[in-house]
Design a protein around this motif. Sequence first.
Motif, PDB file in Angstrom:
ATOM      1  N   HIS A  74       0.856  -1.184   0.000  1.00  0.00           N
ATOM      2  CA  HIS A  74       0.000   0.000   0.000  1.00  0.00           C
ATOM      3  C   HIS A  74       0.897   1.240   0.000  1.00  0.00           C
ATOM      4  CE1 HIS A  74      -3.645  -2.134   1.967  1.00  0.00           C
ATOM      5  NE2 HIS A  74      -2.884  -2.997   1.337  1.00  0.00           N
ATOM      6  N   VAL A  75       0.716   2.108  -1.008  1.00  0.00           N
ATOM      7  CA  VAL A  75       1.402   3.404  -0.991  1.00  0.00           C
ATOM      8  C   VAL A  75       0.313   4.420  -0.693  1.00  0.00           C
ATOM      9  CG1 VAL A  75       2.728   5.063  -2.294  1.00  0.00           C
ATOM     10  CG2 VAL A  75       3.032   2.620  -2.720  1.00  0.00           C
ATOM     11  N   SER A  76       0.290   4.972   0.518  1.00  0.00           N
ATOM     12  CA  SER A  76      -0.825   5.860   0.838  1.00  0.00           C
ATOM     13  C   SER A  76      -0.343   7.238   1.257  1.00  0.00           C
ATOM     14  CB  SER A  76      -1.708   5.244   1.922  1.00  0.00           C
ATOM     15  OG  SER A  76      -0.927   4.549   2.841  1.00  0.00           O
ATOM     16  N   ILE A  84       3.442  10.469   3.485  1.00  0.00           N
ATOM     17  CA  ILE A  84       3.331   9.292   2.631  1.00  0.00           C
ATOM     18  C   ILE A  84       3.884   8.085   3.356  1.00  0.00           C
ATOM     19  CG2 ILE A  84       4.218   8.243   0.519  1.00  0.00           C
ATOM     20  CD1 ILE A  84       3.848  10.912  -0.808  1.00  0.00           C
ATOM     21  N   THR A  85       3.101   6.984   3.393  1.00  0.00           N
ATOM     22  CA  THR A  85       3.602   5.764   4.045  1.00  0.00           C
ATOM     23  C   THR A  85       3.556   4.608   3.058  1.00  0.00           C
ATOM     24  OG1 THR A  85       1.371   5.473   4.908  1.00  0.00           O
ATOM     25  CG2 THR A  85       3.040   6.256   6.452  1.00  0.00           C
ATOM     26  N   LYS A  93       3.143  -3.945  11.026  1.00  0.00           N
ATOM     27  CA  LYS A  93       4.459  -4.572  11.120  1.00  0.00           C
ATOM     28  C   LYS A  93       5.137  -4.686   9.766  1.00  0.00           C
ATOM     29  CE  LYS A  93       1.727  -8.670  11.629  1.00  0.00           C
ATOM     30  NZ  LYS A  93       1.015  -9.536  12.442  1.00  0.00           N
ATOM     31  N   GLY A  94       4.406  -4.363   8.668  1.00  0.00           N
ATOM     32  CA  GLY A  94       5.027  -4.382   7.352  1.00  0.00           C
ATOM     33  C   GLY A  94       5.328  -2.990   6.835  1.00  0.00           C
ATOM     34  N   GLY A  99      12.696   6.878   5.659  1.00  0.00           N
ATOM     35  CA  GLY A  99      13.906   6.931   4.837  1.00  0.00           C
ATOM     36  C   GLY A  99      14.112   5.704   3.985  1.00  0.00           C
ATOM     37  N   MET A 100      13.178   4.741   4.018  1.00  0.00           N
ATOM     38  CA  MET A 100      13.325   3.536   3.211  1.00  0.00           C
ATOM     39  C   MET A 100      12.095   3.435   2.310  1.00  0.00           C
ATOM     40  SD  MET A 100      14.121  -0.116   4.837  1.00  0.00           S
ATOM     41  CE  MET A 100      14.052  -1.635   3.970  1.00  0.00           C
ATOM     42  N   ILE A 101      12.330   3.243   0.996  1.00  0.00           N
ATOM     43  CA  ILE A 101      11.184   3.163   0.088  1.00  0.00           C
ATOM     44  C   ILE A 101      11.312   1.915  -0.768  1.00  0.00           C
ATOM     45  CG2 ILE A 101      10.699   5.649  -0.002  1.00  0.00           C
ATOM     46  CD1 ILE A 101      12.230   5.719  -2.636  1.00  0.00           C
ATOM     47  N   PRO A 102      10.156   1.385  -1.229  1.00  0.00           N
ATOM     48  CA  PRO A 102      10.211   0.204  -2.102  1.00  0.00           C
ATOM     49  C   PRO A 102      10.868   0.542  -3.436  1.00  0.00           C
ATOM     50  CG  PRO A 102       7.942   0.682  -1.401  1.00  0.00           C
ATOM     51  CD  PRO A 102       8.793   1.813  -0.954  1.00  0.00           C
TER      52      PRO A 102
END
Lengths: 447, 289
Positions: A74-76, A84-85, A93-94, A99-102
């Motif tokens: 989920h990019v929300s 943005i999360t 927990k996922g 500072g870390m992005i897919p």
Amino acid sequence: MTATDTGTDGLSATRAEVGRLFARKRMMAFGLPALVLAYLVYVFFAFDIPGLAGRAKLDNAVILVSDFVSYKTHVSRDNRDGRITYAIEGENKGTYPEGMIPGFVTETGESVLIDLGEGHRVAYAGTAATYDHPDFGPIVLDLVDGRVALDTGGQAVPDWINASNTRVTITTDRGRMSMTRNRTETFVYSYGWELFFFTLDSPFHGKSFGELAGLALSGERIDPARSNFASMVGDFWNNAMWRHKDVVWAIFETILMAFLGTMGAALVALPLAFLAAANFTPVRSLRFATRRVFDFVRGVDGLIWTIILSRAFGPGPLTGSLAILITDSGSFGKLFSEALENVDEKQVEGLKSTGANSVQRARFGVLPQLVPVLLSQVLYFLESNTRSATVIGAIVGGGIGLMLTQAIITQKDWEEVTYYIVLIVVMVMLMDTVSGWLRGRLIKGKA
Amino acid sequence: MTDLTAAGASRPVDATRDHYMVLTRRKRMYGGILIVIFIVLMASGFRLADARNAGGFWDGIHMFFDFPSEVVAEAWEKRANLPELFWQFVPSLIETLNIAAVSTLLGALVAMVVSLLSTRGLARFPRLIPVFRRMMDGMRAIPEIVIALILIFLLGGGPVPAMIAIAFHTGGALGKLFSEVAENADLKPVEGLRSVGATWFQQMYLGVLPQVAPNWLSYGLMRFEINIRASAILGFVGSGGIGYDLKIAMQWGTGRYDEVVAIFLLLFATIVIVDQTSSHYRNRLVRGH
């Protein structure tokens, strides 16, 4: 077989008898299948199978299968504060740490570009979001006065866009985007089981097998207190998403229930079986009473014992073991007493002639004959009880059965369900093999 | 042996006796070690299970009769309701029995085909014997509850998920037993039929089936007994039959214990009657008369 007369009378009588026999056999050969068929037709309507098609939920099947092989990220964007999360399966927990992005996302300042593959792209810029469809062209969504505005570039709204004033949802085969006043959200599908080895907070997440092997063997310590290999095992073991530690414990609990239940039942049933066997207990009423106790315990059935026991002892593996123990002591009692009645008396008589007392006669005359039968029955039960312990665990609340039912009830963690099913099948097959091997060793090896 | 006695000396006899004593001692020691290991395993297992249980064994043991006595006391007060309740639950009982019967039948049909296909000497495709064997192992290994719960998600509640789940498992379990019986079948009738040009199906139906039918029927009856229990349990965990009614009544708790007792009694009576009847017929089938 029967003595036939030489006269024709006897011959014709025999022929008539054979004819009747054939007629009966023919009746059986056709009557029985017809009866079965008639019964199946009755059940077909009693179970309302014609209505089944209407009740079946095909979309559930799609969810199930796609969840087996893939997961979604989920990019929300929170439209109130612009945060943005990124979260796998939208779970806490996922969630990707700060500072870390897919890999499929590029962040430039305020705007975010998501690559869905095959030319599908989604871009967030401020409150606006654009879905770039390679065949359809760009679709622009924006918030105007707290409402969601949809711009398809003048084309008619296709049926894969579901639009209202408060919510617009775009669903394609590459992903899904939705916008409401509070939140803009994109689901990105990827193949595989997410985070199976390491969760996002582990330093080992996203590394290839080669890199991991390098780190484990010779790399610099990431955590100075532990070797890299130890931290890897620790991170895997404490994986919050897949809960490997709990799963292993649950499997162990299930096997423990089966083991304690089966062995306990055998220990309880063995002395009682002597009381129920005609050649060891001459008192008829005692024999009768013991047998009825066995019948009662078996007849009440595991389900009812499980319910009564879980009321007394609460959920957990002990309750499950006791339920198996009580039910199976009835079955074992019956089986053992039958085996005892088939014991060869000669060996017992031989011992008696040397002046052995009844305990010695039982130990040296009866047990050696009984042990192979007893062991093979116990091992058969151990194997089938591993399976029962899964079901009983689901009722009493213990072991892998509980984890499985919980995962199925949430109706979304189907990859976890698959994982548990695979583990259960492996567990049962392993018990099957072990008990088969032991049977071979203990029974054939000794004789 | 003859050599030994022919030698006549006492020394070889002594040696043999010593050897025998050594063997016996070793056997006893192994037996002793095994028993000690077994006792340690049982004791530590029970302690562990006790520790991981929500309520401990010693706290629970005096409550063991609390719940049954509470239930029986309430049901005794309302004993006038029982006959009516029996009638009320008979349809669910029939559903449970139907689930068991159909799944036994369907499972047995699958088992017949698969077991013949995986028996040496009878198989239609001898090369595929290991494939069919592994298939049966797999079918046996998957617990019914797994299939039932997934099918409930797909097909909704009702008797069908339980029926399919039990039938699947039955197919594997009976298949193994059936194939063990078929292995001992006499091949001469099959060869005779083959020599006159019978198809594989005809060979099996006319040559093998009459030989194995009594044993197969007996195993089928035994499976039916097991499946009644399984179908009651599956009802309790999720779908159809008297198990589901039991769950509802239990969830309601105090006030509906007369229903609980009615269901207990119905289930108990059914299981005992079916067990007795089937064991009577099984004895007749296997022993001949």
